[in-house]
Design an enzyme around this catalytic site. Structure first.
Site, PDB file in Angstrom:
ATOM      1  N   ASP A  22       5.185  11.908  -9.536  1.00  0.00           N
ATOM      2  CA  ASP A  22       5.703  11.049  -8.462  1.00  0.00           C
ATOM      3  C   ASP A  22       6.500   9.925  -9.119  1.00  0.00           C
ATOM      4  O   ASP A  22       5.993   8.836  -9.351  1.00  0.00           O
ATOM      5  CB  ASP A  22       4.555  10.508  -7.613  1.00  0.00           C
ATOM      6  CG  ASP A  22       5.054   9.792  -6.354  1.00  0.00           C
ATOM      7  OD1 ASP A  22       6.275   9.829  -6.104  1.00  0.00           O
ATOM      8  OD2 ASP A  22       4.239   9.187  -5.643  1.00  0.00           O
TER       9      ASP A  22
ATOM     10  N   SER B  59       0.841  -1.196   0.000  1.00  0.00           N
ATOM     11  CA  SER B  59       0.000   0.000   0.000  1.00  0.00           C
ATOM     12  C   SER B  59       0.870   1.237   0.000  1.00  0.00           C
ATOM     13  O   SER B  59       2.049   1.195   0.364  1.00  0.00           O
ATOM     14  CB  SER B  59      -0.932   0.010   1.219  1.00  0.00           C
ATOM     15  OG  SER B  59      -0.178   0.050   2.422  1.00  0.00           O
TER      16      SER B  59
END
Length: 489
Positions: free
Chosen positions: A274, A142
């Site tokens: 990112d 995650s």
């Protein structure tokens, strides 16, 4: 009497406002088109109702602050939706359609999903029935917003299930600040939906495939979304540094092909804001980008080149300002990130000697942003051609050495291993070679090598895998393999 009328009027306005607010809260996620279709008159009426309610109801400072925060949160949701809509297309919907049509992307019926799964071996357009029938579901990892699970469909077809992580950083921080789990979910889920839209629009071998999606009610929140995608292995940079050069070169080439496509995508020049190794996965040795929620086609506006500063931790670059935009800033940002996260570590180390000047030039040019994606990809493709064709083999000095090895057909040596680096086999020395000549050169360079086996396996470039051995006393028959034993050993 006048006071009574005022109270009645205030009560009527208050109930009307609360009803409006309740309807807003009950609107399912992503019903952006309804908001956009509100007329100016309705918006003015709503504003007047809110102003009237605020003036009539003696609210506390805390309640006023909480209401303002909730409005701020919903403004963020609308802003994210507007940004995500740029990467559509999304299907048209009427006002308050049935639940099955209130999806950002229409789902196939359960019968159609099952039929496609049977016809395509599980790789067709998948949906909620696929998620419900998934087995062997295991947590993979995650990030701030999303959680990824590995699952099996039809018992064998492995996929990744990606959804908003209710216990993740984004959800927890949002709920703590705003106190509305439903709205916080909507804010987070727009990132996943944007990613799904980009996967649909950007079809490329180095972008993770979207197999389908599912909207279901979960945790008292309507229309929670799950993306069903291709399954990949997370990048582990420490492990990659220990892999053979050919595989590391493949990763760099895959990345450059991706960045070249993003620089010329149907949506325009697209940058990965990112850009880190964790945003990529490996699928059968190919690098693929998996996280696209922070991708952007926005190019920095400018009035002069001083506005076009491209900043990185180690150094900065100033780009050209032309027609009010910083030219090539998206492409250059991607390129320098490729250099600092991938090329500088994976490209030159343990490369064939003849290729090192070309690879060093590629690394230096990306590190200085001297080239764009076109030039960089062209030089990497040239390196591939040189390697694949065997031109990197410096000379024929090993040709006369063949006479010093005995050739045994359909034979192998199961034991007598030694370790070398980097190797395709952890407990032995397995390397890729262009031909027997190169294999002999490798064996001659290893003091402990007394024999080698050319297997019937090849790499993605067509090079043959060879096992290097300390001896040949355990030689056995093996169809399709060739064993070379050093004479006099």
């Amino acid at each position: 009497m006048k006071r009574r009328k005022v109270v009645v009027a205030a009560g009527f306005c208050l109930s009307f406002f609360l009803g409006t607010l309740f309807n807003l809260l009950s609107v399912p996620a992503f019903e952006h088109q309804q908001h956009q279709q509100l007329g100016k008159q309705q918006q003015q009426q709503q504003l007047q109702q809110q102003q009237l309610e605020a003036s009539l109801e003696p609210t506390t400072a805390a309640a006023t602050s909480g209401h303002a925060q909730l409005q701020s949160l919903r403004q963020q949701i609308r802003a994210r939706l507007r940004e995500a809509l740029r990467y559509g297309p999304f299907p048209e919907r009427g006002a308050r359609p049935p639940l099955e049509r209130r999806r950002l992307m229409d789902l196939q019926r359960a019968q159609e999903e099952e039929r496609e799964e049977r016809e395509h071996g599980g790789a067709g357009r998948l949906g909620c029935s696929s998620v419900d029938a998934a087995s062997d579901v295991r947590f993979v990892g995650s990030g701030y917003t999303k959680a990824v699970y590995r699952a099996a469909l039809n018992g064998s077809f492995a996929v990744a299930l990606k959804s908003v992580d209710f216990g993740g950083h984004d959800m927890e921080e949002c709920v703590r600040k705003y106190g509305s789990a439903g709205d916080c979910y909507r804010l987070a889920s727009v990132k996943l939906v944007k990613e799904m839209a980009l996967m649909e629009r950007l079809q490329h071998p180095n972008i993770l495939k979207l197999y389908g999606y599912c909207y279901q009610d979960s945790n008292d929140i309507k229309d929670t979304v799950t993306a069903i995608t291709e399954l990949g292995s997370p990048l582990e940079m420490i492990q990659l540094l220990q892999t053979p050069w050919e595989e590391r070169f493949r990763i760099c080439l895959s990345l450059m092909r991706l960045l070249h496509y993003l620089a010329h995508s149907p949506l325009g020049s697209l940058t990965l804001l990112d850009f880190r190794p964790r945003q990529f996965v490996l699928v059968d040795g190919e690098l693929k980008v998996t996280d696209l929620d922070d991708a952007s086609v926005e190019e920095t506006p400018c009035s002069s080149s001083a506005d076009c500063l491209l900043e990185f931790p180690a150094r900065n670059f100033t780009l050209q300002c032309s027609s009010g935009r910083c030219q090539g800033i998206n492409e250059k940002r991607n390129l320098y990130n490729a250099y600092r996260f991938f090329f500088t570590y994976l490209l030159p180390h343990s490369a064939p000697t003849a290729l090192r000047p070309l690879l060093d030039k590629i690394v230096n040019s990306t590190g200085e942003l001297l080239w764009g994606t076109d030039e960089t990809l062209a030089h990497l493709e040239k390196a591939l051609d040189v390697y694949r064709s065997g031109q990197y083999l410096m000379n024929d000095t090993q040709t006369h050495k063949t006479a010093e090895y005995k050739r045994v057909v359909d034979a192998s040596i199961p034991g007598e291993n030694y370790r070398c680096w980097p190797s395709y086999q952890h407990d032995g020395c397995m390397l890729s070679v262009y031909d027997v000549r190169e294999a002999i050169g490798v064996c001659e360079s290893h003091a402990q090598c007394r024999a080698f086996v050319l297997t019937n396996q090849s790499t993605w470039t067509g090079h043959q895998l060879a096992l290097f051995k300390t001896g040949s006393s355990s030689m056995t028959s093996a169809k399709g393999k060739l064993t070379y034993i050093k004479l006099g050993s």
